[in-house]
Design a protein around this motif. Structure first.
Motif, PDB file in Angstrom:
ATOM      1  N   ASN A 134      33.199  16.911  16.645  1.00 42.63           N
ATOM      2  CA  ASN A 134      33.782  18.233  16.390  1.00 42.63           C
ATOM      3  C   ASN A 134      32.679  19.282  16.559  1.00 42.63           C
ATOM      4  O   ASN A 134      31.857  19.497  15.683  1.00 42.63           O
ATOM      5  CB  ASN A 134      34.374  18.286  14.979  1.00 42.63           C
ATOM      6  CG  ASN A 134      35.081  19.590  14.698  1.00 42.63           C
ATOM      7  OD1 ASN A 134      34.628  20.650  15.101  1.00 42.63           O
ATOM      8  ND2 ASN A 134      36.180  19.490  13.971  1.00 42.63           N
ATOM      9  N   LYS A 135      32.691  19.926  17.717  1.00 41.78           N
ATOM     10  CA  LYS A 135      31.612  20.854  18.063  1.00 41.78           C
ATOM     11  C   LYS A 135      31.633  22.121  17.220  1.00 41.78           C
ATOM     12  O   LYS A 135      30.586  22.685  16.928  1.00 41.78           O
ATOM     13  CB  LYS A 135      31.656  21.153  19.550  1.00 41.78           C
ATOM     14  CG  LYS A 135      31.298  19.920  20.378  1.00 41.78           C
ATOM     15  CD  LYS A 135      31.482  20.162  21.857  1.00 41.78           C
ATOM     16  CE  LYS A 135      31.150  18.934  22.671  1.00 41.78           C
ATOM     17  NZ  LYS A 135      32.135  17.878  22.575  1.00 41.78           N
ATOM     18  N   ALA A 136      32.804  22.567  16.815  1.00 43.34           N
ATOM     19  CA  ALA A 136      32.890  23.770  15.964  1.00 43.34           C
ATOM     20  C   ALA A 136      32.198  23.514  14.627  1.00 43.34           C
ATOM     21  O   ALA A 136      31.402  24.336  14.152  1.00 43.34           O
ATOM     22  CB  ALA A 136      34.341  24.175  15.753  1.00 43.34           C
ATOM     23  N   ARG A 137      32.478  22.368  14.014  1.00 43.61           N
ATOM     24  CA  ARG A 137      31.842  22.042  12.726  1.00 43.61           C
ATOM     25  C   ARG A 137      30.350  21.795  12.901  1.00 43.61           C
ATOM     26  O   ARG A 137      29.546  22.209  12.061  1.00 43.61           O
ATOM     27  CB  ARG A 137      32.519  20.823  12.099  1.00 43.61           C
ATOM     28  CG  ARG A 137      33.926  21.154  11.598  1.00 43.61           C
ATOM     29  CD  ARG A 137      34.566  19.996  10.894  1.00 43.61           C
ATOM     30  NE  ARG A 137      33.842  19.688   9.665  1.00 43.61           N
ATOM     31  CZ  ARG A 137      33.905  18.519   9.045  1.00 43.61           C
ATOM     32  NH1 ARG A 137      34.669  17.558   9.528  1.00 43.61           N
ATOM     33  NH2 ARG A 137      33.222  18.305   7.937  1.00 43.61           N
ATOM     34  N   ARG A 140      28.642  25.169  13.319  1.00 47.87           N
ATOM     35  CA  ARG A 140      28.617  25.883  12.038  1.00 47.87           C
ATOM     36  C   ARG A 140      27.528  25.300  11.120  1.00 47.87           C
ATOM     37  O   ARG A 140      26.768  26.028  10.504  1.00 47.87           O
ATOM     38  CB  ARG A 140      29.994  25.799  11.376  1.00 47.87           C
ATOM     39  CG  ARG A 140      30.202  26.765  10.256  1.00 47.87           C
ATOM     40  CD  ARG A 140      31.647  26.875   9.760  1.00 47.87           C
ATOM     41  NE  ARG A 140      32.460  25.678   9.829  1.00 47.87           N
ATOM     42  CZ  ARG A 140      33.416  25.453  10.745  1.00 47.87           C
ATOM     43  NH1 ARG A 140      33.694  26.352  11.666  1.00 47.87           N
ATOM     44  NH2 ARG A 140      34.109  24.337  10.737  1.00 47.87           N
ATOM     45  N   SER A 145      26.332  29.578  17.227  1.00 46.27           N
ATOM     46  CA  SER A 145      27.666  29.748  17.797  1.00 46.27           C
ATOM     47  C   SER A 145      28.036  28.509  18.606  1.00 46.27           C
ATOM     48  O   SER A 145      27.164  27.739  19.027  1.00 46.27           O
ATOM     49  CB  SER A 145      27.698  30.980  18.704  1.00 46.27           C
ATOM     50  OG  SER A 145      26.917  30.740  19.868  1.00 46.27           O
ATOM     51  N   ARG A 146      29.343  28.344  18.841  1.00 46.08           N
ATOM     52  CA  ARG A 146      29.778  27.206  19.665  1.00 46.08           C
ATOM     53  C   ARG A 146      29.239  27.332  21.083  1.00 46.08           C
ATOM     54  O   ARG A 146      28.855  26.344  21.693  1.00 46.08           O
ATOM     55  CB  ARG A 146      31.303  27.098  19.687  1.00 46.08           C
ATOM     56  CG  ARG A 146      31.844  26.389  18.489  1.00 46.08           C
ATOM     57  CD  ARG A 146      33.277  26.017  18.655  1.00 46.08           C
ATOM     58  NE  ARG A 146      34.052  27.151  19.162  1.00 46.08           N
ATOM     59  CZ  ARG A 146      35.353  27.133  19.387  1.00 46.08           C
ATOM     60  NH1 ARG A 146      36.029  26.045  19.151  1.00 46.08           N
ATOM     61  NH2 ARG A 146      35.978  28.179  19.841  1.00 46.08           N
TER      62      ARG A 146
END
Length: 162
Positions: A134-137, A140, A145-146
């Motif tokens: 999960n690249k967003a997590r 974060r 930033s993604r």
């Protein structure tokens, strides 16, 4: 001034832990504020051949890889400490960007020989593994930033990291 080694003054371990866990938590923007009794007992039982510097490395690593919502370091976060007769006082697994995904062990004392890119690639790979891709997590938790994470993933060839 002669200062005895940490193994001769185990009463200093608790205060050092209580001081440095919050320091590293602030540094890495984590919620961790204390350590469990079991984890502290493991630290107290260890001989600390690397002295205070080794203790701080273990604490920093434990905080760095603690879950973002975790408030107490557990015995699993501290990990296994090397037993007597271990050749490497302590090692970390780092993946060199040019070696695809094959990881190798590097003694803590040799971290200064590694490039920032080698260390960054390893940290990013570990976060991607922890968050199951999960690249967003992962972004974060790394404070980026993604888009920046995607650029680093391409740079280090971590597209298949997981």
């Amino acid at each position: 001034i002669g200062i005895p080694p940490l193994r001769q003054r185990p009463e200093d371990i608790g205060p050092l832990v209580k001081h440095f866990v919050p320091v590293y938590a602030r540094k890495y923007r984590k919620s961790v504020s204390r350590i469990s009794e079991e984890a502290l007992e493991r630290l107290l039982a260890y001989d600390w051949p690397g002295n205070v510097r080794q203790l701080l490395t273990v604490l920093e690593r434990a905080v760095l890889f603690a879950r973002d919502d975790q408030t107490t370091l557990r015995i699993e976060d501290v990990g296994e400490l090397p037993g007597p007769g271990t050749d490497d006082a302590q090692t970390v697994g780092l993946t060199h960007p040019s070696t695809a995904m094959a990881s190798h062990r590097v003694p803590i004392e040799r971290l200064h020989e590694l490039t920032l890119e080698e260390i960054e690639a390893w940290v990013i790979r570990e976060r991607l593994n922890r968050f199951r891709g999960n690249k967003a997590r992962a972004a974060r938790s790394l404070g980026m930033s993604r888009d920046r994470l995607y650029a680093r993933i391409r740079k280090y060839g971590l597209d298949s990291a997981r």
